[in-house]
Design a protein around this motif. Sequence first.
Motif, PDB file in Angstrom:
ATOM      1  N   PRO A 116     -11.565  16.463  -2.586  1.00  0.00           N
ATOM      2  CA  PRO A 116     -12.851  17.176  -2.529  1.00  0.00           C
ATOM      3  C   PRO A 116     -13.654  17.076  -3.821  1.00  0.00           C
ATOM      4  CG  PRO A 116     -11.020  18.736  -2.538  1.00  0.00           C
ATOM      5  CD  PRO A 116     -10.430  17.362  -2.449  1.00  0.00           C
ATOM      6  N   ALA A 117     -12.994  16.849  -4.948  1.00  0.00           N
ATOM      7  CA  ALA A 117     -13.701  16.755  -6.226  1.00  0.00           C
ATOM      8  C   ALA A 117     -14.403  15.416  -6.399  1.00  0.00           C
ATOM      9  CB  ALA A 117     -12.730  16.997  -7.382  1.00  0.00           C
ATOM     10  N   THR A 118     -13.772  14.341  -5.891  1.00  0.00           N
ATOM     11  CA  THR A 118     -14.327  13.001  -6.121  1.00  0.00           C
ATOM     12  C   THR A 118     -14.911  12.365  -4.870  1.00  0.00           C
ATOM     13  OG1 THR A 118     -12.240  11.875  -5.640  1.00  0.00           O
ATOM     14  CG2 THR A 118     -12.609  12.609  -7.932  1.00  0.00           C
ATOM     15  N   GLY A 119     -14.470  12.842  -3.694  1.00  0.00           N
ATOM     16  CA  GLY A 119     -14.904  12.223  -2.444  1.00  0.00           C
ATOM     17  C   GLY A 119     -14.181  10.926  -2.138  1.00  0.00           C
ATOM     18  N   ARG A 120     -13.200  10.576  -2.962  1.00  0.00           N
ATOM     19  CA  ARG A 120     -12.442   9.344  -2.756  1.00  0.00           C
ATOM     20  C   ARG A 120     -11.154   9.628  -1.981  1.00  0.00           C
ATOM     21  NH1 ARG A 120     -12.142   6.901  -8.656  1.00  0.00           N
ATOM     22  NH2 ARG A 120     -12.258   9.093  -9.140  1.00  0.00           N
ATOM     23  N   SER A 121     -10.628   8.591  -1.382  1.00  0.00           N
ATOM     24  CA  SER A 121      -9.387   8.695  -0.627  1.00  0.00           C
ATOM     25  C   SER A 121      -8.258   9.154  -1.537  1.00  0.00           C
ATOM     26  CB  SER A 121      -9.057   7.332  -0.023  1.00  0.00           C
ATOM     27  OG  SER A 121      -7.865   7.394   0.702  1.00  0.00           O
ATOM     28  N   VAL A 122      -7.331   9.954  -0.967  1.00  0.00           N
ATOM     29  CA  VAL A 122      -6.163  10.397  -1.722  1.00  0.00           C
ATOM     30  C   VAL A 122      -5.007   9.426  -1.458  1.00  0.00           C
ATOM     31  CG1 VAL A 122      -6.872  12.808  -1.691  1.00  0.00           C
ATOM     32  CG2 VAL A 122      -5.365  11.966   0.093  1.00  0.00           C
ATOM     33  N   PRO A 123      -4.032   9.354  -2.376  1.00  0.00           N
ATOM     34  CA  PRO A 123      -2.935   8.396  -2.198  1.00  0.00           C
ATOM     35  C   PRO A 123      -2.152   8.599  -0.907  1.00  0.00           C
ATOM     36  CG  PRO A 123      -2.904   9.317  -4.414  1.00  0.00           C
ATOM     37  CD  PRO A 123      -3.941  10.082  -3.639  1.00  0.00           C
ATOM     38  N   GLU A 124      -2.093   9.823  -0.394  1.00  0.00           N
ATOM     39  CA  GLU A 124      -1.315  10.097   0.817  1.00  0.00           C
ATOM     40  C   GLU A 124      -2.096   9.859   2.108  1.00  0.00           C
ATOM     41  OE1 GLU A 124       0.152  11.967  -2.668  1.00  0.00           O
ATOM     42  OE2 GLU A 124      -1.739  12.355  -1.700  1.00  0.00           O
ATOM     43  N   SER A 125      -3.307   9.333   2.035  1.00  0.00           N
ATOM     44  CA  SER A 125      -4.120   9.112   3.226  1.00  0.00           C
ATOM     45  C   SER A 125      -3.524   7.995   4.086  1.00  0.00           C
ATOM     46  CB  SER A 125      -5.544   8.729   2.833  1.00  0.00           C
ATOM     47  OG  SER A 125      -6.266   8.294   3.967  1.00  0.00           O
ATOM     48  N   PRO A 126      -2.990   8.330   5.265  1.00  0.00           N
ATOM     49  CA  PRO A 126      -2.395   7.285   6.109  1.00  0.00           C
ATOM     50  C   PRO A 126      -3.398   6.222   6.546  1.00  0.00           C
ATOM     51  CG  PRO A 126      -1.839   9.477   6.943  1.00  0.00           C
ATOM     52  CD  PRO A 126      -2.850   9.650   5.853  1.00  0.00           C
ATOM     53  N   ARG A 127      -4.624   6.643   6.845  1.00  0.00           N
ATOM     54  CA  ARG A 127      -5.630   5.664   7.290  1.00  0.00           C
ATOM     55  C   ARG A 127      -5.999   4.717   6.161  1.00  0.00           C
ATOM     56  NH1 ARG A 127     -10.692   7.411  10.312  1.00  0.00           N
ATOM     57  NH2 ARG A 127     -10.348   5.532  11.512  1.00  0.00           N
ATOM     58  N   ASP A 128      -6.130   5.247   4.942  1.00  0.00           N
ATOM     59  CA  ASP A 128      -6.490   4.389   3.814  1.00  0.00           C
ATOM     60  C   ASP A 128      -5.366   3.409   3.501  1.00  0.00           C
ATOM     61  OD1 ASP A 128      -8.574   3.816   1.830  1.00  0.00           O
ATOM     62  OD2 ASP A 128      -6.984   4.327   0.407  1.00  0.00           O
ATOM     63  N   LEU A 129      -4.124   3.901   3.562  1.00  0.00           N
ATOM     64  CA  LEU A 129      -2.985   3.019   3.339  1.00  0.00           C
ATOM     65  C   LEU A 129      -2.969   1.910   4.391  1.00  0.00           C
ATOM     66  CD1 LEU A 129      -0.365   2.293   1.888  1.00  0.00           C
ATOM     67  CD2 LEU A 129       0.808   3.890   3.405  1.00  0.00           C
ATOM     68  N   LEU A 130      -3.220   2.270   5.646  1.00  0.00           N
ATOM     69  CA  LEU A 130      -3.258   1.263   6.710  1.00  0.00           C
ATOM     70  C   LEU A 130      -4.371   0.246   6.452  1.00  0.00           C
ATOM     71  CD1 LEU A 130      -2.275   0.129   9.398  1.00  0.00           C
ATOM     72  CD2 LEU A 130      -3.796   1.754  10.548  1.00  0.00           C
ATOM     73  N   ARG A 131      -5.538   0.717   6.018  1.00  0.00           N
ATOM     74  CA  ARG A 131      -6.636  -0.214   5.708  1.00  0.00           C
ATOM     75  C   ARG A 131      -6.210  -1.212   4.628  1.00  0.00           C
ATOM     76  NH1 ARG A 131      -9.858   4.819   5.822  1.00  0.00           N
ATOM     77  NH2 ARG A 131     -10.955   4.842   7.792  1.00  0.00           N
ATOM     78  N   GLN A 132      -5.511  -0.716   3.598  1.00  0.00           N
ATOM     79  CA  GLN A 132      -5.045  -1.599   2.522  1.00  0.00           C
ATOM     80  C   GLN A 132      -4.069  -2.641   3.061  1.00  0.00           C
ATOM     81  OE1 GLN A 132      -3.620   0.578  -0.939  1.00  0.00           O
ATOM     82  NE2 GLN A 132      -5.057   2.235  -0.477  1.00  0.00           N
ATOM     83  N   VAL A 133      -3.148  -2.191   3.891  1.00  0.00           N
ATOM     84  CA  VAL A 133      -2.164  -3.113   4.462  1.00  0.00           C
ATOM     85  C   VAL A 133      -2.854  -4.140   5.361  1.00  0.00           C
ATOM     86  CG1 VAL A 133      -0.192  -3.274   6.039  1.00  0.00           C
ATOM     87  CG2 VAL A 133      -0.244  -1.493   4.278  1.00  0.00           C
ATOM     88  N   LEU A 134      -3.817  -3.691   6.168  1.00  0.00           N
ATOM     89  CA  LEU A 134      -4.529  -4.619   7.055  1.00  0.00           C
ATOM     90  C   LEU A 134      -5.279  -5.691   6.258  1.00  0.00           C
ATOM     91  CD1 LEU A 134      -5.892  -2.184   9.795  1.00  0.00           C
ATOM     92  CD2 LEU A 134      -4.018  -3.837   9.997  1.00  0.00           C
ATOM     93  N   THR A 135      -5.849  -5.296   5.133  1.00  0.00           N
ATOM     94  CA  THR A 135      -6.544  -6.265   4.278  1.00  0.00           C
ATOM     95  C   THR A 135      -5.563  -7.305   3.748  1.00  0.00           C
ATOM     96  OG1 THR A 135      -8.233  -4.673   3.643  1.00  0.00           O
ATOM     97  CG2 THR A 135      -7.910  -6.544   2.171  1.00  0.00           C
ATOM     98  N   ARG A 136      -4.403  -6.846   3.286  1.00  0.00           N
ATOM     99  CA  ARG A 136      -3.387  -7.776   2.773  1.00  0.00           C
ATOM    100  C   ARG A 136      -2.878  -8.704   3.878  1.00  0.00           C
ATOM    101  NH1 ARG A 136       0.250  -3.755  -1.001  1.00  0.00           N
ATOM    102  NH2 ARG A 136      -1.383  -3.315  -2.528  1.00  0.00           N
ATOM    103  N   LEU A 137      -2.665  -8.150   5.060  1.00  0.00           N
ATOM    104  CA  LEU A 137      -2.200  -8.975   6.168  1.00  0.00           C
ATOM    105  C   LEU A 137      -3.243 -10.020   6.559  1.00  0.00           C
ATOM    106  CD1 LEU A 137      -0.455  -6.314   8.413  1.00  0.00           C
ATOM    107  CD2 LEU A 137       0.644  -8.148   7.112  1.00  0.00           C
ATOM    108  N   LYS A 138      -4.508  -9.608   6.586  1.00  0.00           N
ATOM    109  CA  LYS A 138      -5.579 -10.544   6.926  1.00  0.00           C
ATOM    110  C   LYS A 138      -5.631 -11.679   5.909  1.00  0.00           C
ATOM    111  CE  LYS A 138     -10.472 -10.813   7.988  1.00  0.00           C
ATOM    112  NZ  LYS A 138     -11.749 -10.103   8.059  1.00  0.00           N
ATOM    113  N   ASP A 139      -5.483 -11.327   4.625  1.00  0.00           N
ATOM    114  CA  ASP A 139      -5.471 -12.346   3.568  1.00  0.00           C
ATOM    115  C   ASP A 139      -4.314 -13.328   3.757  1.00  0.00           C
ATOM    116  OD1 ASP A 139      -7.680 -11.093   2.488  1.00  0.00           O
ATOM    117  OD2 ASP A 139      -6.564 -10.097   0.857  1.00  0.00           O
TER     118      ASP A 139
END
Length: 137
Positions: free
Chosen positions: A40-63
């Motif tokens: 809430p202070a920064t508006g950025r994703s938190v490390p425990e965000s499952p959706r954000d983690l999945l997005r990161q993994v999907l990017t790596r897989l696509k690469d």
Amino acid sequence: MAGGLEAGMPDILVRPDLDTVVPLPWEPNVAWCIGDVLDPATGRSVPESPRDLLRQVLTRLKDADLTAIVGPELEYVLLEPDADAPTGWRRYAPAPGNVYTTGRKADPDGHLLRTARALYALGLDVSGGNREFGGGP
């Protein structure tokens, strides 16, 4: 980024993803959606965000020219009201020996089948379900 477990699990903000809104077929005038977990202070994703983690993994897989197949395991404890129980609740279908089973012995009221159909109506591709042993209330 500091936060999450290292920071003692501070408050989070969950921003609904309105592209995922689905009416709940069993509850009139109520909808469900997926949300993004933010600091809430920064508006950025938190490390425990499952959706954000999945997005990161999907990017790596696509690469790597790979495709993910995602299959979450949805779990819950099903209870029934019981005025005589100390907590006011008892386990649903408490018969012993029903670990990893389906059918009327494990699920006398057909809860699992109704749940699978409701999840399917929400757009989730349900492939199976069972009663699993657990230490719920």
